[in-house]
Structure formats: C-alpha cells, structure tokens
Write a protein that holds these residues in place. Structure first.
Motif, PDB file in Angstrom:
ATOM      1  N   TRP A 152       6.959  -3.980   5.114  1.00 56.96           N
ATOM      2  CA  TRP A 152       7.046  -2.981   4.053  1.00 56.96           C
ATOM      3  C   TRP A 152       6.095  -1.822   4.330  1.00 56.96           C
ATOM      4  CZ3 TRP A 152       2.188  -4.579   3.427  1.00 56.96           C
ATOM      5  CH2 TRP A 152       1.904  -5.944   3.358  1.00 56.96           C
ATOM      6  N   GLY A 153       6.235  -0.777   3.496  1.00 52.46           N
ATOM      7  CA  GLY A 153       5.446   0.422   3.705  1.00 52.46           C
ATOM      8  C   GLY A 153       4.141   0.429   2.938  1.00 52.46           C
ATOM      9  N   GLY A 154       3.510   1.587   2.947  1.00 50.35           N
ATOM     10  CA  GLY A 154       2.245   1.744   2.245  1.00 50.35           C
ATOM     11  C   GLY A 154       2.446   1.864   0.737  1.00 50.35           C
ATOM     12  N   VAL A 155       1.341   1.808   0.033  1.00 45.97           N
ATOM     13  CA  VAL A 155       1.373   1.895  -1.430  1.00 45.97           C
ATOM     14  C   VAL A 155       1.850   3.280  -1.856  1.00 45.97           C
ATOM     15  CG1 VAL A 155      -0.055   1.841  -3.507  1.00 45.97           C
ATOM     16  CG2 VAL A 155      -0.444   0.176  -1.680  1.00 45.97           C
ATOM     17  N   THR A 156       2.687   3.320  -2.895  1.00 52.18           N
ATOM     18  CA  THR A 156       3.212   4.584  -3.392  1.00 52.18           C
ATOM     19  C   THR A 156       3.369   4.536  -4.904  1.00 52.18           C
ATOM     20  OG1 THR A 156       5.091   6.123  -3.302  1.00 52.18           O
ATOM     21  CG2 THR A 156       5.597   3.794  -3.046  1.00 52.18           C
ATOM     22  N   ASP A 157       3.258   5.699  -5.544  1.00 55.37           N
ATOM     23  CA  ASP A 157       3.568   5.788  -6.973  1.00 55.37           C
ATOM     24  C   ASP A 157       4.867   6.558  -7.184  1.00 55.37           C
ATOM     25  OD1 ASP A 157       2.776   8.317  -6.246  1.00 55.37           O
ATOM     26  OD2 ASP A 157       1.160   8.487  -7.731  1.00 55.37           O
ATOM     27  N   GLY A 158       5.641   6.705  -6.106  1.00 52.71           N
ATOM     28  CA  GLY A 158       6.910   7.415  -6.179  1.00 52.71           C
ATOM     29  C   GLY A 158       8.008   6.557  -6.786  1.00 52.71           C
ATOM     30  N   PRO A 159       9.155   7.154  -7.057  1.00 56.98           N
ATOM     31  CA  PRO A 159      10.240   6.438  -7.736  1.00 56.98           C
ATOM     32  C   PRO A 159      10.906   5.369  -6.882  1.00 56.98           C
ATOM     33  CG  PRO A 159      10.968   8.628  -7.065  1.00 56.98           C
ATOM     34  CD  PRO A 159       9.492   8.577  -6.818  1.00 56.98           C
ATOM     35  N   LEU A 160      10.687   5.395  -5.569  1.00 56.77           N
ATOM     36  CA  LEU A 160      11.329   4.410  -4.697  1.00 56.77           C
ATOM     37  C   LEU A 160      10.434   3.207  -4.408  1.00 56.77           C
ATOM     38  CD1 LEU A 160      13.088   6.731  -2.073  1.00 56.77           C
ATOM     39  CD2 LEU A 160      14.056   5.690  -4.129  1.00 56.77           C
ATOM     40  N   GLY A 161       9.249   3.170  -4.983  1.00 57.31           N
ATOM     41  CA  GLY A 161       8.328   2.083  -4.723  1.00 57.31           C
ATOM     42  C   GLY A 161       8.857   0.740  -5.214  1.00 57.31           C
ATOM     43  N   MET A 162       8.502  -0.321  -4.495  1.00 59.62           N
ATOM     44  CA  MET A 162       8.882  -1.689  -4.861  1.00 59.62           C
ATOM     45  C   MET A 162       7.667  -2.602  -4.712  1.00 59.62           C
ATOM     46  SD  MET A 162      12.543  -2.377  -3.015  1.00 59.62           S
ATOM     47  CE  MET A 162      14.012  -1.423  -3.403  1.00 59.62           C
ATOM     48  N   VAL A 163       7.590  -3.609  -5.562  1.00 61.62           N
ATOM     49  CA  VAL A 163       6.560  -4.631  -5.423  1.00 61.62           C
ATOM     50  C   VAL A 163       7.150  -5.778  -4.607  1.00 61.62           C
ATOM     51  CG1 VAL A 163       5.062  -6.267  -6.609  1.00 61.62           C
ATOM     52  CG2 VAL A 163       5.460  -4.001  -7.596  1.00 61.62           C
ATOM     53  N   PHE A 164       6.674  -5.930  -3.383  1.00 56.00           N
ATOM     54  CA  PHE A 164       7.163  -6.992  -2.512  1.00 56.00           C
ATOM     55  C   PHE A 164       6.360  -8.262  -2.742  1.00 56.00           C
ATOM     56  CE2 PHE A 164       8.620  -3.164  -0.422  1.00 56.00           C
ATOM     57  CZ  PHE A 164       9.867  -3.514   0.084  1.00 56.00           C
ATOM     58  N   PRO A 165       7.013  -9.422  -2.698  1.00 53.82           N
ATOM     59  CA  PRO A 165       6.303 -10.686  -2.956  1.00 53.82           C
ATOM     60  C   PRO A 165       5.108 -10.910  -2.046  1.00 53.82           C
ATOM     61  CG  PRO A 165       8.682 -11.042  -2.933  1.00 53.82           C
ATOM     62  CD  PRO A 165       8.452  -9.631  -2.492  1.00 53.82           C
ATOM     63  N   THR A 166       5.183 -10.429  -0.802  1.00 55.96           N
ATOM     64  CA  THR A 166       4.092 -10.626   0.153  1.00 55.96           C
ATOM     65  C   THR A 166       3.209  -9.396   0.294  1.00 55.96           C
ATOM     66  OG1 THR A 166       5.542  -9.931   1.965  1.00 55.96           O
ATOM     67  CG2 THR A 166       5.425 -12.289   1.493  1.00 55.96           C
ATOM     68  N   GLY A 167       3.457  -8.364  -0.513  1.00 54.57           N
ATOM     69  CA  GLY A 167       2.742  -7.101  -0.347  1.00 54.57           C
ATOM     70  C   GLY A 167       1.710  -6.798  -1.405  1.00 54.57           C
ATOM     71  N   GLY A 168       1.358  -7.791  -2.217  1.00 60.10           N
ATOM     72  CA  GLY A 168       0.370  -7.543  -3.256  1.00 60.10           C
ATOM     73  C   GLY A 168       0.993  -7.007  -4.525  1.00 60.10           C
ATOM     74  N   PRO A 169       0.154  -6.661  -5.521  1.00 57.72           N
ATOM     75  CA  PRO A 169       0.676  -6.278  -6.835  1.00 57.72           C
ATOM     76  C   PRO A 169       1.138  -4.833  -6.951  1.00 57.72           C
ATOM     77  CG  PRO A 169      -1.721  -6.269  -6.868  1.00 57.72           C
ATOM     78  CD  PRO A 169      -1.323  -6.741  -5.500  1.00 57.72           C
ATOM     79  N   LEU A 170       0.837  -4.011  -5.946  1.00 57.01           N
ATOM     80  CA  LEU A 170       1.143  -2.582  -6.054  1.00 57.01           C
ATOM     81  C   LEU A 170       2.492  -2.253  -5.418  1.00 57.01           C
ATOM     82  CD1 LEU A 170      -2.364  -1.086  -5.167  1.00 57.01           C
ATOM     83  CD2 LEU A 170      -1.361  -1.422  -7.442  1.00 57.01           C
ATOM     84  N   PRO A 171       3.209  -1.267  -5.972  1.00 58.29           N
ATOM     85  CA  PRO A 171       4.500  -0.866  -5.375  1.00 58.29           C
ATOM     86  C   PRO A 171       4.296  -0.213  -4.012  1.00 58.29           C
ATOM     87  CG  PRO A 171       3.886   0.633  -7.156  1.00 58.29           C
ATOM     88  CD  PRO A 171       2.889  -0.478  -7.191  1.00 58.29           C
ATOM     89  N   ARG A 172       5.218  -0.477  -3.109  1.00 59.21           N
ATOM     90  CA  ARG A 172       5.141   0.028  -1.746  1.00 59.21           C
ATOM     91  C   ARG A 172       6.462   0.683  -1.345  1.00 59.21           C
ATOM     92  NH1 ARG A 172       1.000  -1.810   1.336  1.00 59.21           N
ATOM     93  NH2 ARG A 172      -0.401  -3.348   0.375  1.00 59.21           N
ATOM     94  N   HIS A 173       6.380   1.546  -0.352  1.00 52.37           N
ATOM     95  CA  HIS A 173       7.600   2.154   0.188  1.00 52.37           C
ATOM     96  C   HIS A 173       8.488   1.069   0.794  1.00 52.37           C
ATOM     97  CE1 HIS A 173       6.768   6.474  -0.088  1.00 52.37           C
ATOM     98  NE2 HIS A 173       5.512   6.206   0.240  1.00 52.37           N
TER      99      HIS A 173
END
Length: 261
Positions: A152-173
C-alpha cells in the motif's frame, strides 16, 4: 475516504488445499497473454513474419519460467540481499513472497534472448512481440497485491485513502490500484493500439519501457517504500524509481534511434 473491501486472500478452500487469489492472478495473467499472443500470431502480418500458434506456446512457456524465477531473484538482489546472504535457503522459498517487476523483466529478457537464438529470430523482434502482452499481467498482479492488502501507499487525507488491515489505523493511498490502472489498463490500451501494425524494430519495446518507467516512477511518490530499504536519497528516491532510470534511458533510445533504411 474509501472503504477497503477486505477480501479474503483465499479464493477457494478444498479441504486442506487452499487456492489463493494471488496465485489465480498469475494464471489469469498467463492465460490473457497467451490468448492475445495467439490471436496476434494468427494475423496476416505476423504470420508472414514467421509467428505461429506453436511458436507462441513455446515462447510463453519459457517466459513464464523467467517471470517466476526472475521476480524472485530480482527481489533478493535489489531489495533484501544482506538478509538472504545470511539465510541463503530462503531464496528458494518462492511461496513466502518477495518478487519485483524489474527482476521479472530481466528474467523475461533472458528467456526471450535464449528462445530467439534457438529459433533463429531477432531478439528485438521477439521483445516487440511480447511487450504488449505484459500490461494485463501487471494489472492482475497489482489486483492480487490489493486483495492481499500489501504494497500500500503512504498516509493520505485525500478522498481515495483506505485503511488497510496491515497498514495501521491511518488511511493510505491504494497505490496498487493506481499501478493497476496506469501500468495495466492505460499501458495496454496504448501499446496494443500502437503495435496494431508492425513498427520499426525496437519501437514497441521502447514505448513499453518509457510508459512503465514514467508510471512507476510517478506512483512511487505515493507508495510506501520497502521498510528494509526506506528512501535511498533526497528523502524521496526509492529503489523502484532508481531501477526505472536505466529502463527510461533504454526506452527513449529505442524510440528515437535512427532507423536503418
């Protein structure tokens, strides 16, 4: 923010046997490439150039071996060599993950070179024939990464962000989807249209190299770098971007070199 679909990596369970989506993506990629290659080899222009269904079957069998072996050894060499030197037996555990496009590319080129010598065909003609068949494989591979919730990508606050199960609590690209769209769908459309007629030798391969290099270099800006490597320089340069530089140089040279009359 978009919701991650959280699809199970296991597509089908038959008792103790599990069929994973990522493995199916390899199958889908090969079947798509094989079908496209068979269709193109049957067209008059390519048939006249010596292509046939039998040659396609033989070539793609060797290329599949190059994809599997090259992807693994490329990852070992470019992304985690010290760890594998400490535990060499891990190199051959292909099922544990760790593959890279640039390694696959090297594997495909080596198999293509060997096959072209064996069949008395020009190496670059073979590469030009194969290049438009690769983007569907890239598409399926990135969809497999997305289903696995990896790369997955880096942390983002954009509309396409997703919270991945293995990527921590923050939305990512969802960088896997960006690559699936650019390296898979867009590249296929452009390359298939451009190669719909026979071009000067090397032009199709050059366009492939430039498109992939540009798309991969761009997406790497929002893709999380491999943790064992991090950024190589300038606070943004990744191994993926570095490996794209020789690809871009070779691509531009193939596209713009003078054609012999």
């Amino acid at each position: 923010m978009l919701a991650y679909p959280n699809i199970s990596p296991v597509a089908l369970s038959l008792g103790p046997v599990q069929v994973h989506w990522y493995g199916l993506m390899y199958l889908f990629a090969f079947l798509t490439g094989w079908g496209l290659a068979r269709w193109r080899a049957s067209r008059p222009a390519w048939a006249a150039a010596g292509w046939s269904g039998q040659k396609v079957d033989d070539l793609l069998t060797w290329i599949m071996l190059g994809v599997v072996a090259g992807g693994r050894f490329g990852y070992v060499l470019f992304y985690d060599l010290p760890a594998y030197l400490d535990q060499p037996s891990e190199i051959f555990k292909i099922g544990t993950g760790g593959r890279t496009f640039h390694g696959r590319l090297i594997g495909v080129l080596l198999m293509g070179w060997w096959w072209s010598r064996r069949n008395k065909k020009k190496f670059m003609d073979v590469v030009d024939f194969v290049a438009p068949l690769v983007p569907p494989g890239l598409f399926f591979g990135r969809i497999g990464n997305f289903i696995n919730g990896e790369l997955w990508g880096g942390v983002t606050d954009g509309p396409l962000g997703m919270v991945f199960p293995t990527g921590g609590p923050l939305p990512r690209h969802p960088s896997q989807l960006y690559e699936a769209g650019l390296e898979g769908l867009v590249m296929f459309a452009v390359l298939w249209a451009y190669s719909s007629k026979i071009r000067p030798t090397g032009r199709v391969s050059g366009l492939f190299a430039v498109l992939y290099g540009v798309f991969r270099f761009a997406v790497e800006f929002v893709r999380q770098p491999d943790p064992q490597l991090g950024y190589l320089a300038f606070g943004w340069l990744t191994m993926g971007q570095l490996l794209c530089v020789p690809l871009l140089i070779a691509g531009f040279w193939l596209l713009f070199r003078p054609v012999k009359a």
